[in-house]
Design a protein around this motif. Sequence first.
Motif, PDB file in Angstrom:
ATOM      1  N   LYS A  21       3.904  -6.960   4.163  1.00  0.00           N
ATOM      2  CA  LYS A  21       4.765  -6.467   3.252  1.00  0.00           C
ATOM      3  C   LYS A  21       6.128  -6.231   3.963  1.00  0.00           C
ATOM      4  CE  LYS A  21       2.437  -7.199   0.347  1.00  0.00           C
ATOM      5  NZ  LYS A  21       2.652  -7.951  -0.949  1.00  0.00           N
ATOM      6  N   GLN A  22       6.266  -5.914   5.227  1.00  0.00           N
ATOM      7  CA  GLN A  22       7.446  -6.021   6.183  1.00  0.00           C
ATOM      8  C   GLN A  22       8.049  -7.495   5.980  1.00  0.00           C
ATOM      9  OE1 GLN A  22       9.484  -3.233   6.743  1.00  0.00           O
ATOM     10  NE2 GLN A  22      10.907  -4.807   7.578  1.00  0.00           N
ATOM     11  N   GLN A  23       7.347  -8.393   6.307  1.00  0.00           N
ATOM     12  CA  GLN A  23       7.643  -9.765   6.398  1.00  0.00           C
ATOM     13  C   GLN A  23       8.205 -10.201   5.111  1.00  0.00           C
ATOM     14  OE1 GLN A  23       7.935 -10.110   9.716  1.00  0.00           O
ATOM     15  NE2 GLN A  23       7.315 -12.360   9.282  1.00  0.00           N
ATOM     16  N   GLU A  24       7.597  -9.936   4.039  1.00  0.00           N
ATOM     17  CA  GLU A  24       8.095 -10.307   2.759  1.00  0.00           C
ATOM     18  C   GLU A  24       9.533  -9.807   2.359  1.00  0.00           C
ATOM     19  OE1 GLU A  24       4.077 -11.524   0.477  1.00  0.00           O
ATOM     20  OE2 GLU A  24       4.507  -9.290   0.264  1.00  0.00           O
ATOM     21  N   SER A  93       1.944 -10.050  -3.648  1.00  0.00           N
ATOM     22  CA  SER A  93       2.386 -11.224  -2.825  1.00  0.00           C
ATOM     23  C   SER A  93       2.182 -12.842  -3.606  1.00  0.00           C
ATOM     24  CB  SER A  93       1.383 -11.540  -1.643  1.00  0.00           C
ATOM     25  OG  SER A  93       1.628 -10.239  -0.781  1.00  0.00           O
ATOM     26  N   LEU A  94       1.271 -12.679  -4.740  1.00  0.00           N
ATOM     27  CA  LEU A  94       0.998 -13.750  -5.478  1.00  0.00           C
ATOM     28  C   LEU A  94       2.119 -13.877  -6.352  1.00  0.00           C
ATOM     29  CD1 LEU A  94      -2.842 -13.641  -6.540  1.00  0.00           C
ATOM     30  CD2 LEU A  94      -1.637 -15.393  -5.295  1.00  0.00           C
ATOM     31  N   ASP A  95       2.680 -12.734  -6.861  1.00  0.00           N
ATOM     32  CA  ASP A  95       3.792 -12.937  -7.981  1.00  0.00           C
ATOM     33  C   ASP A  95       5.230 -13.166  -7.006  1.00  0.00           C
ATOM     34  OD1 ASP A  95       2.261 -12.075  -9.772  1.00  0.00           O
ATOM     35  OD2 ASP A  95       2.690  -9.903  -9.911  1.00  0.00           O
ATOM     36  N   PHE A  96       5.409 -12.783  -5.807  1.00  0.00           N
ATOM     37  CA  PHE A  96       6.171 -13.202  -4.913  1.00  0.00           C
ATOM     38  C   PHE A  96       6.429 -14.538  -4.845  1.00  0.00           C
ATOM     39  CE2 PHE A  96       8.330 -13.346  -0.634  1.00  0.00           C
ATOM     40  CZ  PHE A  96       9.508 -13.119  -1.194  1.00  0.00           C
ATOM     41  N   ILE A  97       5.404 -15.091  -4.431  1.00  0.00           N
ATOM     42  CA  ILE A  97       5.074 -16.390  -4.138  1.00  0.00           C
ATOM     43  C   ILE A  97       5.547 -17.364  -5.510  1.00  0.00           C
ATOM     44  CG2 ILE A  97       3.426 -18.398  -3.917  1.00  0.00           C
ATOM     45  CD1 ILE A  97       1.541 -16.456  -2.318  1.00  0.00           C
ATOM     46  N   ARG A 125       4.003 -20.049   2.350  1.00  0.00           N
ATOM     47  CA  ARG A 125       2.827 -20.147   3.255  1.00  0.00           C
ATOM     48  C   ARG A 125       2.197 -18.840   3.960  1.00  0.00           C
ATOM     49  NH1 ARG A 125       4.798 -25.375   4.791  1.00  0.00           N
ATOM     50  NH2 ARG A 125       5.742 -24.180   6.773  1.00  0.00           N
ATOM     51  N   GLU A 126       3.281 -18.056   4.468  1.00  0.00           N
ATOM     52  CA  GLU A 126       2.970 -16.788   5.060  1.00  0.00           C
ATOM     53  C   GLU A 126       2.465 -15.996   3.917  1.00  0.00           C
ATOM     54  OE1 GLU A 126       6.336 -15.429   7.503  1.00  0.00           O
ATOM     55  OE2 GLU A 126       5.648 -16.846   9.158  1.00  0.00           O
ATOM     56  N   SER A 127       3.006 -16.115   2.770  1.00  0.00           N
ATOM     57  CA  SER A 127       2.392 -14.981   2.014  1.00  0.00           C
ATOM     58  C   SER A 127       1.013 -15.508   1.464  1.00  0.00           C
ATOM     59  CB  SER A 127       3.330 -14.870   0.663  1.00  0.00           C
ATOM     60  OG  SER A 127       4.460 -14.062   1.022  1.00  0.00           O
ATOM     61  N   GLU A 128       0.953 -16.727   1.466  1.00  0.00           N
ATOM     62  CA  GLU A 128      -0.389 -17.312   1.118  1.00  0.00           C
ATOM     63  C   GLU A 128      -1.494 -16.775   2.215  1.00  0.00           C
ATOM     64  OE1 GLU A 128       0.365 -21.222   0.655  1.00  0.00           O
ATOM     65  OE2 GLU A 128       0.728 -21.050  -1.672  1.00  0.00           O
ATOM     66  N   TYR A 129      -1.014 -16.752   3.351  1.00  0.00           N
ATOM     67  CA  TYR A 129      -1.794 -16.368   4.423  1.00  0.00           C
ATOM     68  C   TYR A 129      -2.493 -15.012   4.163  1.00  0.00           C
ATOM     69  CZ  TYR A 129      -3.515 -14.575   8.725  1.00  0.00           C
ATOM     70  OH  TYR A 129      -4.409 -14.047   9.807  1.00  0.00           O
ATOM     71  N   PHE A 130      -1.324 -14.073   3.852  1.00  0.00           N
ATOM     72  CA  PHE A 130      -1.840 -12.460   3.452  1.00  0.00           C
ATOM     73  C   PHE A 130      -2.864 -12.630   2.363  1.00  0.00           C
ATOM     74  CE2 PHE A 130      -1.125  -8.631   1.135  1.00  0.00           C
ATOM     75  CZ  PHE A 130      -1.816  -8.085   1.936  1.00  0.00           C
ATOM     76  N   VAL A 131      -2.318 -13.292   1.216  1.00  0.00           N
ATOM     77  CA  VAL A 131      -3.342 -13.557   0.182  1.00  0.00           C
ATOM     78  C   VAL A 131      -4.669 -14.023   0.558  1.00  0.00           C
ATOM     79  CG1 VAL A 131      -3.925 -14.904  -1.824  1.00  0.00           C
ATOM     80  CG2 VAL A 131      -1.601 -13.870  -1.429  1.00  0.00           C
ATOM     81  N   GLY A 132      -4.930 -14.816   1.412  1.00  0.00           N
ATOM     82  CA  GLY A 132      -6.358 -15.201   1.900  1.00  0.00           C
ATOM     83  C   GLY A 132      -6.975 -14.245   2.614  1.00  0.00           C
ATOM     84  N   ILE A 133      -6.447 -13.478   3.381  1.00  0.00           N
ATOM     85  CA  ILE A 133      -7.027 -12.516   4.238  1.00  0.00           C
ATOM     86  C   ILE A 133      -7.364 -11.348   3.154  1.00  0.00           C
ATOM     87  CG2 ILE A 133      -6.500 -13.266   6.689  1.00  0.00           C
ATOM     88  CD1 ILE A 133      -4.329 -10.909   6.298  1.00  0.00           C
ATOM     89  N   SER A 134      -6.561 -10.830   2.268  1.00  0.00           N
ATOM     90  CA  SER A 134      -6.844  -9.842   1.434  1.00  0.00           C
ATOM     91  C   SER A 134      -8.043 -10.352   0.427  1.00  0.00           C
ATOM     92  CB  SER A 134      -5.657  -9.761   0.540  1.00  0.00           C
ATOM     93  OG  SER A 134      -4.400  -9.125   1.088  1.00  0.00           O
TER      94      SER A 134
END
Length: 141
Positions: A21-24, A93-97, A125-134
């Motif tokens: 979230k800080q990255q975003e 994150s999906l919405d931010f993507i 890609r970075e936000s997608e990484y977080f989506v994947g682990i979530s």
Amino acid sequence: MQFYYGHQMPLRILDEAEFWKQQEVEHTVVIRELIPVLEEKYVNALLKWEEALSKTHQKVIRYIETVNRSAYYIPQQLLQSVLQLTHYCLQQSLDFIKLCQQIKTESAAVSKNSTAKVVLDHIIRESEYFVGISQALLYNH
């Protein structure tokens, strides 16, 4: 993210959410700074996203503090709250993507800036990484 944390998993996913979230939040600034002629509607959207992501980041920090104060004992109700927050972070994150993809494909300013396209792809890609682990955590619960 490794899945051998056992009862520490909720704290681990909160750590991930706090970081991403800080990255975003920072990514909203990067996009605005990288594309100084970005259309006003996207600048305004990014400013709103910066605020929303910052609020989520602060909420995640409060949950981390709660888990830490509980001596790492995580009652079922707290676990459910962490999972709900994780789901919220995932959707955010999906919405931010989606916004980043929209900026990349629809912005005239970006169409003239190949570096901006590359950076937007990286941010996505970075936000997608977080989506994947979530998703992995949520599907395991």
